[in-house]
Motif scaffolding. Structure first.
Motif, PDB file in Angstrom:
ATOM      1  N   VAL A  22      -6.645   2.196 -18.386  1.00 33.09           N
ATOM      2  CA  VAL A  22      -7.138   3.478 -17.887  1.00 33.09           C
ATOM      3  C   VAL A  22      -7.229   3.474 -16.373  1.00 33.09           C
ATOM      4  CG1 VAL A  22      -9.140   5.009 -17.870  1.00 33.09           C
ATOM      5  CG2 VAL A  22      -8.382   4.003 -20.010  1.00 33.09           C
ATOM      6  N   LEU A  23      -7.724   2.367 -15.811  1.00 37.11           N
ATOM      7  CA  LEU A  23      -8.024   2.325 -14.393  1.00 37.11           C
ATOM      8  C   LEU A  23      -6.785   2.229 -13.504  1.00 37.11           C
ATOM      9  CD1 LEU A  23     -10.644   2.383 -12.822  1.00 37.11           C
ATOM     10  CD2 LEU A  23     -10.603  -0.093 -12.754  1.00 37.11           C
ATOM     11  N   LEU A  24      -5.800   1.460 -13.907  1.00 40.53           N
ATOM     12  CA  LEU A  24      -4.620   1.283 -13.053  1.00 40.53           C
ATOM     13  C   LEU A  24      -3.843   2.579 -12.812  1.00 40.53           C
ATOM     14  CD1 LEU A  24      -3.318  -2.248 -14.072  1.00 40.53           C
ATOM     15  CD2 LEU A  24      -4.493  -1.557 -11.986  1.00 40.53           C
ATOM     16  N   ALA A  30      -4.214   7.929  -7.265  1.00 38.22           N
ATOM     17  CA  ALA A  30      -4.990   8.158  -6.050  1.00 38.22           C
ATOM     18  C   ALA A  30      -4.273   7.604  -4.828  1.00 38.22           C
ATOM     19  CB  ALA A  30      -6.369   7.526  -6.192  1.00 38.22           C
ATOM     20  N   LEU A  31      -3.647   6.448  -4.987  1.00 45.30           N
ATOM     21  CA  LEU A  31      -2.893   5.858  -3.886  1.00 45.30           C
ATOM     22  C   LEU A  31      -1.693   6.733  -3.521  1.00 45.30           C
ATOM     23  CD1 LEU A  31      -2.495   3.449  -1.976  1.00 45.30           C
ATOM     24  CD2 LEU A  31      -1.095   2.416  -3.748  1.00 45.30           C
ATOM     25  N   ALA A  32      -1.011   7.260  -4.527  1.00 41.52           N
ATOM     26  CA  ALA A  32       0.150   8.119  -4.263  1.00 41.52           C
ATOM     27  C   ALA A  32      -0.269   9.381  -3.519  1.00 41.52           C
ATOM     28  CB  ALA A  32       0.842   8.470  -5.579  1.00 41.52           C
ATOM     29  N   VAL A  33      -1.362   9.998  -3.947  1.00 39.80           N
ATOM     30  CA  VAL A  33      -1.842  11.205  -3.264  1.00 39.80           C
ATOM     31  C   VAL A  33      -2.236  10.863  -1.829  1.00 39.80           C
ATOM     32  CG1 VAL A  33      -3.728  12.889  -3.206  1.00 39.80           C
ATOM     33  CG2 VAL A  33      -2.558  12.407  -5.350  1.00 39.80           C
ATOM     34  N   GLY A  34      -2.905   9.730  -1.647  1.00 36.44           N
ATOM     35  CA  GLY A  34      -3.294   9.325  -0.300  1.00 36.44           C
ATOM     36  C   GLY A  34      -2.107   9.069   0.601  1.00 36.44           C
ATOM     37  N   VAL A  35      -1.060   8.459   0.048  1.00 39.63           N
ATOM     38  CA  VAL A  35       0.137   8.180   0.847  1.00 39.63           C
ATOM     39  C   VAL A  35       0.850   9.472   1.224  1.00 39.63           C
ATOM     40  CG1 VAL A  35       2.458   7.186   0.712  1.00 39.63           C
ATOM     41  CG2 VAL A  35       0.492   5.845   0.002  1.00 39.63           C
ATOM     42  N   PHE A  36       0.959  10.387   0.272  1.00 38.27           N
ATOM     43  CA  PHE A  36       1.691  11.626   0.546  1.00 38.27           C
ATOM     44  C   PHE A  36       0.943  12.550   1.497  1.00 38.27           C
ATOM     45  CE2 PHE A  36       3.798  10.732  -3.652  1.00 38.27           C
ATOM     46  CZ  PHE A  36       5.003  10.372  -3.077  1.00 38.27           C
ATOM     47  N   THR A  37      -0.382  12.562   1.455  1.00 39.55           N
ATOM     48  CA  THR A  37      -1.136  13.453   2.343  1.00 39.55           C
ATOM     49  C   THR A  37      -1.624  12.747   3.592  1.00 39.55           C
ATOM     50  OG1 THR A  37      -3.221  13.013   1.224  1.00 39.55           O
ATOM     51  CG2 THR A  37      -1.933  14.888   0.435  1.00 39.55           C
TER      52      THR A  37
END
Length: 78
Positions: A22-24, A30-37
């Motif tokens: 569940v966590l991974l 969250a990492l992908a959203v952070g990288v893209f924004t």
């Protein structure tokens, strides 16, 4: 399927696997959203954060500290 004869370490490993499954994906998302924004100036970081965001941040910090304490305590007992 686990029953009463299943060793305790196997039950703990199964629970850990479930948490990681569940966590991974949540962390990867969250990492992908952070990288893209992260590369763009979205304007949301101009000035002070709203009060709800400050309170939520404090709650998440305390929840993280509680989780770390529980994990360290569990690891030291096993």
């Amino acid at each position: 399927m686990m029953d009463a004869s299943t060793p305790q370490w196997a039950r703990k490993a199964s629970g850990l696997r479930r948490v990681l499954v569940v966590l991974l994906p949540v962390l990867a998302g969250a990492l992908a959203v952070g990288v893209f924004t992260g590369g763009r100036d979205t304007g949301i970081f101009d000035g002070d954060p709203p009060t709800w965001a400050s309170v939520l941040g404090g709650i998440l910090v305390l929840a993280g500290l509680g989780l770390e304490t529980a994990v360290i305590g569990s690891a030291s007992r096993s």
